[in-house]
Design a protein around this motif. Structure first.
Motif, mmCIF file in Angstrom:
data_model
loop_
_atom_site.group_PDB
_atom_site.id
_atom_site.type_symbol
_atom_site.label_atom_id
_atom_site.label_comp_id
_atom_site.label_asym_id
_atom_site.label_seq_id
_atom_site.Cartn_x
_atom_site.Cartn_y
_atom_site.Cartn_z
ATOM 1 N N ALA A 248 31.407 39.694 37.532
ATOM 2 C CA ALA A 248 32.492 39.216 36.672
ATOM 3 C C ALA A 248 31.988 37.916 36.100
ATOM 4 C CB ALA A 248 33.566 39.130 37.519
ATOM 5 N N PRO A 249 32.680 37.439 34.817
ATOM 6 C CA PRO A 249 32.204 36.234 34.261
ATOM 7 C C PRO A 249 32.655 34.998 35.181
ATOM 8 C CG PRO A 249 33.595 37.704 32.833
ATOM 9 C CD PRO A 249 33.702 38.166 34.148
ATOM 10 N N ASN A 250 31.745 34.075 34.945
ATOM 11 C CA ASN A 250 32.145 32.741 35.784
ATOM 12 C C ASN A 250 33.067 32.039 35.151
ATOM 13 O OD1 ASN A 250 30.112 33.099 37.591
ATOM 14 N ND2 ASN A 250 28.619 32.040 36.376
ATOM 15 N N SER A 251 33.927 31.026 35.756
ATOM 16 C CA SER A 251 34.961 30.418 35.295
ATOM 17 C C SER A 251 34.762 28.754 35.695
ATOM 18 C CB SER A 251 36.370 30.901 35.920
ATOM 19 O OG SER A 251 37.420 30.025 35.523
ATOM 20 N N SER A 252 35.045 28.072 34.786
ATOM 21 C CA SER A 252 35.101 26.432 35.105
ATOM 22 C C SER A 252 36.205 26.244 35.734
ATOM 23 C CB SER A 252 34.665 25.947 33.697
ATOM 24 O OG SER A 252 36.129 25.847 32.997
ATOM 25 N N GLY B 234 39.667 27.018 38.562
ATOM 26 C CA GLY B 234 40.107 28.114 39.499
ATOM 27 C C GLY B 234 39.371 28.246 40.764
ATOM 28 N N LYS B 235 40.231 28.385 42.058
ATOM 29 C CA LYS B 235 39.544 28.471 43.356
ATOM 30 C C LYS B 235 39.906 29.962 43.915
ATOM 31 C CE LYS B 235 40.179 23.711 44.469
ATOM 32 N NZ LYS B 235 40.791 22.842 45.374
ATOM 33 N N LYS B 236 40.528 30.688 43.441
ATOM 34 C CA LYS B 236 41.166 32.030 44.051
ATOM 35 C C LYS B 236 41.192 33.235 42.539
ATOM 36 C CE LYS B 236 44.207 30.287 47.418
ATOM 37 N NZ LYS B 236 45.555 30.252 47.879
ATOM 38 N N ILE B 237 40.944 33.968 43.018
ATOM 39 C CA ILE B 237 41.155 35.288 41.786
ATOM 40 C C ILE B 237 42.509 36.125 42.473
ATOM 41 C CG2 ILE B 237 38.949 34.936 41.221
ATOM 42 C CD1 ILE B 237 38.305 37.731 42.700
ATOM 43 N N ARG B 238 42.674 36.913 41.353
ATOM 44 C CA ARG B 238 43.590 38.257 41.631
ATOM 45 C C ARG B 238 43.206 39.394 40.539
ATOM 46 N NH1 ARG B 238 48.546 36.638 39.466
ATOM 47 N NH2 ARG B 238 48.178 37.866 37.629
ATOM 48 N N ASN C 11 33.574 40.094 46.289
ATOM 49 C CA ASN C 11 32.623 39.687 47.129
ATOM 50 C C ASN C 11 33.192 38.343 47.431
ATOM 51 O OD1 ASN C 11 32.281 38.307 44.920
ATOM 52 N ND2 ASN C 11 29.923 38.090 45.217
ATOM 53 N N ASN C 12 32.442 37.510 48.560
ATOM 54 C CA ASN C 12 32.784 36.038 48.756
ATOM 55 C C ASN C 12 32.063 35.422 47.698
ATOM 56 O OD1 ASN C 12 34.102 36.898 51.062
ATOM 57 N ND2 ASN C 12 32.345 37.046 52.210
ATOM 58 N N PHE C 13 32.797 35.090 46.747
ATOM 59 C CA PHE C 13 32.060 34.230 45.453
ATOM 60 C C PHE C 13 32.099 32.851 46.018
ATOM 61 C CE2 PHE C 13 36.560 34.877 45.092
ATOM 62 C CZ PHE C 13 37.230 33.446 44.930
ATOM 63 N N ASP C 14 31.592 31.988 45.101
ATOM 64 C CA ASP C 14 31.195 30.741 45.250
ATOM 65 C C ASP C 14 32.332 29.971 44.289
ATOM 66 O OD1 ASP C 14 28.868 31.003 46.815
ATOM 67 O OD2 ASP C 14 27.735 30.957 44.988
ATOM 68 N N TYR C 15 32.957 28.962 44.907
ATOM 69 C CA TYR C 15 33.872 28.007 44.278
ATOM 70 C C TYR C 15 33.646 26.416 44.556
ATOM 71 C CZ TYR C 15 37.150 27.743 48.121
ATOM 72 O OH TYR C 15 37.640 27.340 49.480
ATOM 73 N N TYR C 16 34.189 25.531 43.640
ATOM 74 C CA TYR C 16 33.760 24.408 44.062
ATOM 75 C C TYR C 16 35.148 23.654 44.076
ATOM 76 C CZ TYR C 16 29.575 25.287 41.865
ATOM 77 O OH TYR C 16 28.289 25.747 41.308
ATOM 78 N N ASP C 17 35.292 22.564 44.816
ATOM 79 C CA ASP C 17 36.581 21.999 45.382
ATOM 80 C C ASP C 17 37.431 21.509 44.327
ATOM 81 O OD1 ASP C 17 36.264 22.189 48.077
ATOM 82 O OD2 ASP C 17 35.016 20.420 48.161
ATOM 83 N N GLY D 165 37.288 22.827 41.530
ATOM 84 C CA GLY D 165 37.588 24.204 40.725
ATOM 85 C C GLY D 165 36.334 24.426 39.924
ATOM 86 N N GLY D 166 36.393 26.017 39.722
ATOM 87 C CA GLY D 166 35.245 26.665 39.267
ATOM 88 C C GLY D 166 34.686 27.866 40.169
ATOM 89 N N ILE D 167 34.574 28.966 39.579
ATOM 90 C CA ILE D 167 34.211 30.456 40.170
ATOM 91 C C ILE D 167 32.827 30.607 39.649
ATOM 92 C CG2 ILE D 167 34.739 32.602 40.793
ATOM 93 C CD1 ILE D 167 37.509 31.725 40.841
ATOM 94 N N GLU D 168 31.924 30.870 40.498
ATOM 95 C CA GLU D 168 30.634 31.557 40.125
ATOM 96 C C GLU D 168 30.264 32.561 41.056
ATOM 97 O OE1 GLU D 168 27.822 28.268 40.475
ATOM 98 O OE2 GLU D 168 28.488 27.639 38.263
ATOM 99 N N ASN D 169 29.317 33.378 40.679
ATOM 100 C CA ASN D 169 28.841 34.412 41.571
ATOM 101 C C ASN D 169 29.860 35.683 41.787
ATOM 102 O OD1 ASN D 169 26.193 33.384 41.301
ATOM 103 N ND2 ASN D 169 26.537 31.982 42.816
#
Length: 185
Positions: A142-146, A148-152, A80-86, A88-92
């Protein structure tokens, strides 16, 4: 008189023997006819774990091999279009597994790599999908990450018992070159 009685008994025994041999031959002939007729009818058999008639057996095997060899056309993963912070960090983050085959997928492991600014993989988390029904899409968090800005997303393993299919990055063994993902596990 004894000779005629003995002769009548002997003739009777020979007659019984001839009748028995004739019956045995007739029975043997009807069994062979029965076997030939069985060959003409569609007898149910198992092919790739699905009950099919003998006439459909070869076609189904070829169809299943085509699905196994082109599995990436039938099994897909997306996010999906997940949330990320400038910083770094990925949520939802949600991962979706699409099964566009005619078979249940028993297990599918999807590796989620969280990519940081320099392009390297910060960490990898595995998401397990179970019992994905034919022609369906299943979505999981999927688990959140503290960081990262992208995923594979990569499949690490996919298994379907009904399709006799096993894909795995770390699967070793003797595999047929014409059907490398065939598995009877």
């Amino acid at each position: 008189m004894k000779k005629t009685t003995l002769l009548k008994i002997l003739i009777g025994l020979v007659s019984i023997l001839i009748v028995l041999v004739s019956l045995s031959f007739i029975n043997s002939q009807s069994t062979n006819d029965y076997k030939e007729k069985i060959g003409e009818i569609d007898v149910e058999r198992y092919s790739d774990s699905i009950v099919v008639s003998r006439n459909e057996d070869a076609d189904l095997t070829i169809k299943n091999r085509e699905i196994r060899n082109n599995w990436n056309n039938y099994f897909k993963v997306s996010n999906n279009n997940f949330d990320y912070y400038d910083i770094g960090g990925i949520e939802n983050l949600q991962i979706s597994f699409e099964n566009d085959s005619d078979y249940v997928v028993n297990n599918a492991y999807v590796d989620v790599c969280y990519i940081i600014d320099n392009g390297s993989c910060y960490k990898t988390e595995s998401v397990l999908f179970k019992n994905i029904q034919p022609h369906s899409i299943v979505t999981q968090n999927a688990p959140n990450s503290s960081r990262g800005k992208k995923i594979r997303l990569d499949f690490s393993q996919i298994y379907s018992d009904d399709l006799n299919f096993l894909y795995g990055q770390n699967i070793v063994g003797t595999r047929s070159s014409i059907d490398p993902y065939f598995s009877k596990d």
